[in-house]
Design a protein around this motif. Structure first.
Motif, PDB file in Angstrom:
ATOM      1  N   LYS A 393      17.649 -14.976  -8.982  1.00  0.00           N
ATOM      2  CA  LYS A 393      17.047 -13.989  -9.869  1.00  0.00           C
ATOM      3  C   LYS A 393      15.693 -13.589  -9.288  1.00  0.00           C
ATOM      4  N   VAL A 394      15.631 -12.392  -8.733  1.00  0.00           N
ATOM      5  CA  VAL A 394      14.394 -11.903  -8.115  1.00  0.00           C
ATOM      6  C   VAL A 394      13.715 -10.966  -9.099  1.00  0.00           C
ATOM      7  N   ASP A 395      12.623 -11.419  -9.681  1.00  0.00           N
ATOM      8  CA  ASP A 395      11.978 -10.638 -10.729  1.00  0.00           C
ATOM      9  C   ASP A 395      10.532 -11.088 -10.881  1.00  0.00           C
ATOM     10  N   HIS A 396       9.608 -10.195 -10.586  1.00  0.00           N
ATOM     11  CA  HIS A 396       8.187 -10.496 -10.720  1.00  0.00           C
ATOM     12  C   HIS A 396       7.614 -10.022 -12.053  1.00  0.00           C
ATOM     13  N   SER A 397       8.415  -9.428 -12.897  1.00  0.00           N
ATOM     14  CA  SER A 397       7.882  -8.734 -14.071  1.00  0.00           C
ATOM     15  C   SER A 397       7.091  -9.661 -14.998  1.00  0.00           C
ATOM     16  N   ASP A 398       7.577 -10.872 -15.212  1.00  0.00           N
ATOM     17  CA  ASP A 398       6.867 -11.790 -16.109  1.00  0.00           C
ATOM     18  C   ASP A 398       5.509 -12.164 -15.542  1.00  0.00           C
ATOM     19  N   TYR A 399       5.456 -12.414 -14.240  1.00  0.00           N
ATOM     20  CA  TYR A 399       4.191 -12.770 -13.595  1.00  0.00           C
ATOM     21  C   TYR A 399       3.230 -11.585 -13.612  1.00  0.00           C
ATOM     22  N   ALA A 428      12.507  -9.458  -1.217  1.00  0.00           N
ATOM     23  CA  ALA A 428      13.803  -9.392  -1.901  1.00  0.00           C
ATOM     24  C   ALA A 428      13.736  -8.596  -3.196  1.00  0.00           C
ATOM     25  N   ASP A 429      12.526  -8.349  -3.673  1.00  0.00           N
ATOM     26  CA  ASP A 429      12.348  -7.594  -4.916  1.00  0.00           C
ATOM     27  C   ASP A 429      12.343  -6.098  -4.606  1.00  0.00           C
ATOM     28  N   LYS A 430      13.318  -5.384  -5.142  1.00  0.00           N
ATOM     29  CA  LYS A 430      13.409  -3.945  -4.886  1.00  0.00           C
ATOM     30  C   LYS A 430      12.277  -3.176  -5.566  1.00  0.00           C
ATOM     31  N   ASP A 431      11.748  -3.743  -6.617  1.00  0.00           N
ATOM     32  CA  ASP A 431      10.613  -3.144  -7.319  1.00  0.00           C
ATOM     33  C   ASP A 431       9.331  -3.586  -6.606  1.00  0.00           C
ATOM     34  N   ARG A 432       8.550  -2.638  -6.121  1.00  0.00           N
ATOM     35  CA  ARG A 432       7.361  -2.974  -5.338  1.00  0.00           C
ATOM     36  C   ARG A 432       6.095  -3.070  -6.183  1.00  0.00           C
ATOM     37  N   PHE A 434       4.842  -5.536  -7.898  1.00  0.00           N
ATOM     38  CA  PHE A 434       4.042  -6.750  -7.703  1.00  0.00           C
ATOM     39  C   PHE A 434       3.187  -6.654  -6.454  1.00  0.00           C
ATOM     40  N   LEU A 435       3.769  -6.214  -5.337  1.00  0.00           N
ATOM     41  CA  LEU A 435       2.994  -6.146  -4.102  1.00  0.00           C
ATOM     42  C   LEU A 435       1.836  -5.168  -4.243  1.00  0.00           C
ATOM     43  N   ARG A 436       2.079  -4.060  -4.932  1.00  0.00           N
ATOM     44  CA  ARG A 436       1.018  -3.083  -5.127  1.00  0.00           C
ATOM     45  C   ARG A 436      -0.128  -3.675  -5.970  1.00  0.00           C
ATOM     46  N   GLU A 437       0.232  -4.348  -7.052  1.00  0.00           N
ATOM     47  CA  GLU A 437      -0.808  -4.925  -7.908  1.00  0.00           C
ATOM     48  C   GLU A 437      -1.485  -6.115  -7.245  1.00  0.00           C
ATOM     49  N   LEU A 438      -0.733  -6.844  -6.439  1.00  0.00           N
ATOM     50  CA  LEU A 438      -1.318  -7.937  -5.669  1.00  0.00           C
ATOM     51  C   LEU A 438      -2.426  -7.404  -4.769  1.00  0.00           C
ATOM     52  N   CYS A 439      -2.131  -6.349  -4.024  1.00  0.00           N
ATOM     53  CA  CYS A 439      -3.106  -5.754  -3.106  1.00  0.00           C
ATOM     54  C   CYS A 439      -4.284  -5.136  -3.853  1.00  0.00           C
ATOM     55  N   ARG A 476       4.986  -4.002   5.365  1.00  0.00           N
ATOM     56  CA  ARG A 476       4.960  -3.472   3.998  1.00  0.00           C
ATOM     57  C   ARG A 476       3.579  -3.664   3.373  1.00  0.00           C
ATOM     58  N   PHE A 477       2.946  -4.790   3.639  1.00  0.00           N
ATOM     59  CA  PHE A 477       1.598  -5.053   3.133  1.00  0.00           C
ATOM     60  C   PHE A 477       0.618  -4.001   3.665  1.00  0.00           C
ATOM     61  N   LYS A 478       0.736  -3.696   4.957  1.00  0.00           N
ATOM     62  CA  LYS A 478      -0.122  -2.670   5.555  1.00  0.00           C
ATOM     63  C   LYS A 478       0.093  -1.319   4.880  1.00  0.00           C
ATOM     64  N   ALA A 479       1.365  -0.985   4.672  1.00  0.00           N
ATOM     65  CA  ALA A 479       1.694   0.323   4.092  1.00  0.00           C
ATOM     66  C   ALA A 479       1.120   0.468   2.684  1.00  0.00           C
ATOM     67  N   VAL A 480       1.247  -0.587   1.891  1.00  0.00           N
ATOM     68  CA  VAL A 480       0.723  -0.534   0.522  1.00  0.00           C
ATOM     69  C   VAL A 480      -0.793  -0.404   0.533  1.00  0.00           C
ATOM     70  N   ASN A 481      -1.456  -1.161   1.400  1.00  0.00           N
ATOM     71  CA  ASN A 481      -2.909  -1.073   1.476  1.00  0.00           C
ATOM     72  C   ASN A 481      -3.373   0.292   1.963  1.00  0.00           C
ATOM     73  N   LYS A 482      -2.607   0.898   2.856  1.00  0.00           N
ATOM     74  CA  LYS A 482      -2.946   2.238   3.332  1.00  0.00           C
ATOM     75  C   LYS A 482      -2.862   3.246   2.195  1.00  0.00           C
TER      76      LYS A 482
END
Length: 634
Positions: A393-399, A428-432, A434-439, A476-482
């Protein structure tokens, strides 16, 4: 109930009106009453169930009277070496004595003995021969059966045997300690308490354990001593019996008629139970008696951090979490974490920064799949390795929701995530989102992740994904930060001389560091600690999962070369790096080109122009790489 530190002196005990404690807890750390410290959790759990616990912290093991502070406890002694194995606490991987101890007042080293659990138990036995001793904590948990001890370089017996204790609690222990306390309180003798999950006990016969073919007999300890392959086989059986739903009792024989029996693990805590444990009346500070010594350094990073989960299904070979916390993730509720965060804000020392929200893996907030809570984890596969399981179960929504709520608290300026994140889980998470909010909200310039290595066959032995997965995450991390207009980059944790890694693999890792354009500040030389797959590889020379041979370097000089290669730019590493390159037939990496790691070492008054040109080329190459990585214009 008095909201104060538990007694550390007779005067403290008398102020509470106690004539005698139920348990005396002997610990190798300073007394810090915070939920990140195992002894604090266990003592507060006992207190919540009506038991009186007194603390003896870091007793002088050369003096018998140091454990007589409170006299004889009514029910027994509890013993823990502390938050770390005492040998890891004392020695670096090169077996040199550490100069500091973050778990001791003032950071002073040497306030606990080597193999502290054993020493403390023997100390207690000299004064109280017939009083039960229960041992626990990370040292006891990971040494509960026969195990390889790196510091003596030999297979050692269970710590329960060598300590002379009556019972051993492994894992986190909250459920087991209450059941044991209730059993002792009911009048049962320690030797009759054989039924508690999450414990190990001694036995003279094992007929009852073998009934209905439930118990599994491990190779005898003496057979493991005689043949390391027997130990590898034993360890795999142990590894496959770490889950509460599927584990069997394990039996290890010592000599003619001496047995150890490991009961199956305690069940995972429910969310409500997790909340209850972490909301006990901790003082959230070290004992005030340490103030004169400068306090206890270990609390500085965790005082304003939130433990949101425990357990991990990452399955890294060099990690002992499978043996200690298990693979099923347990989490606290948002409400509980928000209550703790709001209390933090009221602390005069709080500066607006929550240092961490996580656990072994920050973004895990529940079991990997639905079946785990009923059927347990899979014995024959991992959730993330070599690729994420189709049932994961790949889901970052709760976090994500939790982090948003924490950010919204008045007085909170920033919420950092400093526990590890699994970058393969992020990919593995198709919804990005979390990575955006992480950055955007939870990184300050650098994100530390743990690829550990770059060659796939070493990564496979580590239980880590292929190097291409890490590279994909970095891109992907670079792309989001850009997109966000941020100048942030990934800092990798790397391990040198892990089983499977030879000099060629270490050089490949050094070339990867070269291409990153900067030298990692932190490098961990592989440290063989008890109860990990990687440690078994180190000791036996085989992967216990396949019984296939694995290259292992035990030579301190080669280990030094592998480590030096990762930090090849340090002048003090030059000789080791050059030796390694020549030994591996990679003299092409010695020179003045941008692909070279080091220049030829020149004699005094030799061609300084070449030396300066090489320096300029390397500076230009490194700057280009750095600007390419960060996207910053020169």
């Amino acid at each position: 109930m008095i909201h104060d530190f538990l007694p550390i002196t007779m005067d403290d005990m008398k102020k509470r009106g106690w004539e005698q404690p139920d348990f005396v807890y002997v610990i190798g750390d300073a007394y810090v009453d915070h939920s990140s410290f195992g002894p604090a959790i266990i003592s507060r759990v006992l207190e919540a169930h009506g038991y009186k616990v007194a603390i003896i912290s870091q007793p002088d093991w050369t003096k018998d009277e140091s454990v007589r502070v409170f006299g004889e406890p009514r029910l027994g002694f509890l013993v823990s070496a502390g938050n770390m194995d005492s040998m890891v606490n004392h020695y670096s991987v090169s077996k040199k004595r550490r100069k500091n101890d973050a778990y001791t007042p003032g950071g002073v080293a040497g306030k606990r003995p080597d193999y502290a659990t054993i020493v403390y138990c023997n100390l207690i036995k000299r004064s109280y021969k017939n009083k039960p001793i229960l041992i626990g904590g990370i040292e006891a948990s990971l040494r509960r059966l026969g195990h390889y001890d790196y510091w003596s370089d030999k297979l050692k017996r269970s710590i329960l045997m060598d300590s002379g204790a009556d019972l051993l609690i492994y894992g986190m222990g909250e459920l087991a300690i209450v059941e044991l306390a209730d059993a002792l309180n009911s009048g049962l003798q320690a030797e009759d308490i054989t039924f508690v999950r999450g414990t190990v006990y001694k036995a003279k016969t094992i007929d009852s354990v073998l009934e209905n073919e439930q118990g599994i007999v491990l190779p005898d300890f003496e057979d493991c001593l005689a043949d390391r392959m027997n130990y590898a086989k034993s360890f795999l059986i142990q590894y496959n019996n770490t889950d509460f739903a599927t584990a069997h009792p394990l039996i290890e024989k010592y000599g003619e008629k001496r047995y150890l029996v490991q009961n199956p693990p305690q069940r995972p805590l429910t969310m409500q139970e997790m909340d209850d444990v972490y909301e006990l009346p901790y003082m959230n500070a070290y004992h005030p008696s340490y103030e004169k010594d400068g306090g206890v350094p270990a609390i500085s990073e965790i005082k304003f951090s939130l433990t949101s989960n425990r357990g991990c299904y990452g399955g890294c070979s060099f990690c002992a979490l499978t043996f200690h916390q298990g693979r099923i993730v347990q989490a606290r509720s948002h409400e509980s974490l928000l209550r703790e965060a709001n209390q933090m804000v009221q602390d005069p020392q709080f500066k607006g920064y929550i240092h961490d929200v996580g656990g072994p893996t920050a973004q895990f907030r529940g079991p990997a799949c639905q079946k785990q809570m009923k059927h347990g984890v899979c014995k024959d596969r991992q959730c993330l390795f070599p690729k994420p399981c189709k049932n994961l179960k790949v889901d970052h929504s709760d976090y994500i929701q939790l982090l948003r709520k924490l950010r919204a608290i008045k007085g909170v300026k920033k919420v950092f995530i400093r526990s590890g994140i699994r970058y393969d889980y992020v990919l593995a998470d198709k919804d990005r989102t979390f990575l955006r909010e992480l950055c955007q909200h939870h990184v300050s310039g650098q994100l530390r992740v743990a690829p550990e290595h770059v060659t796939d066959h070493v990564l496979a032995l580590m239980g880590k994904p292929d190097a291409s997965v890490y590279q994909a995450f970095v891109e992907r991390f670079k792309a989001v930060n850009k997109q966000l207009g941020l100048n942030q980059y990934v800092v990798p944790y790397l391990i040198s001389s892990h089983p499977g890694s030879d000099l060629k693999d270490a050089i490949a890792l050094a070339e990867s560091v070269r291409d990153m354009g900067y030298m990692p500040e932190q490098v961990q030389d592989f440290y063989p600690t008890p109860s990990t797959i990687s440690t078994v590889m180190y000791y036996t020379g085989v992967d216990p999962r396949t019984m296939k041979k694995v290259y292992v370097t035990r030579n301190p000089h080669e280990k030094a070369m592998q480590r030096a290669l990762i930090q090849y730019r340090k002048p003090e590493n030059y000789a080791l790096v050059k030796e390694a390159l020549l030994k591996a037939g990679r003299s092409d990496l010695i020179g003045f080109g941008p692909q070279c790691l080091i220049p030829p070492r020149e004699h005094k008054n030799s061609n300084t122009k070449n030396s300066n040109r090489h320096t300029n080329n390397r500076v230009k190459h490194n700057n280009d790489a750095r600007h390419k990585r960060t996207g910053k214009k020169r």
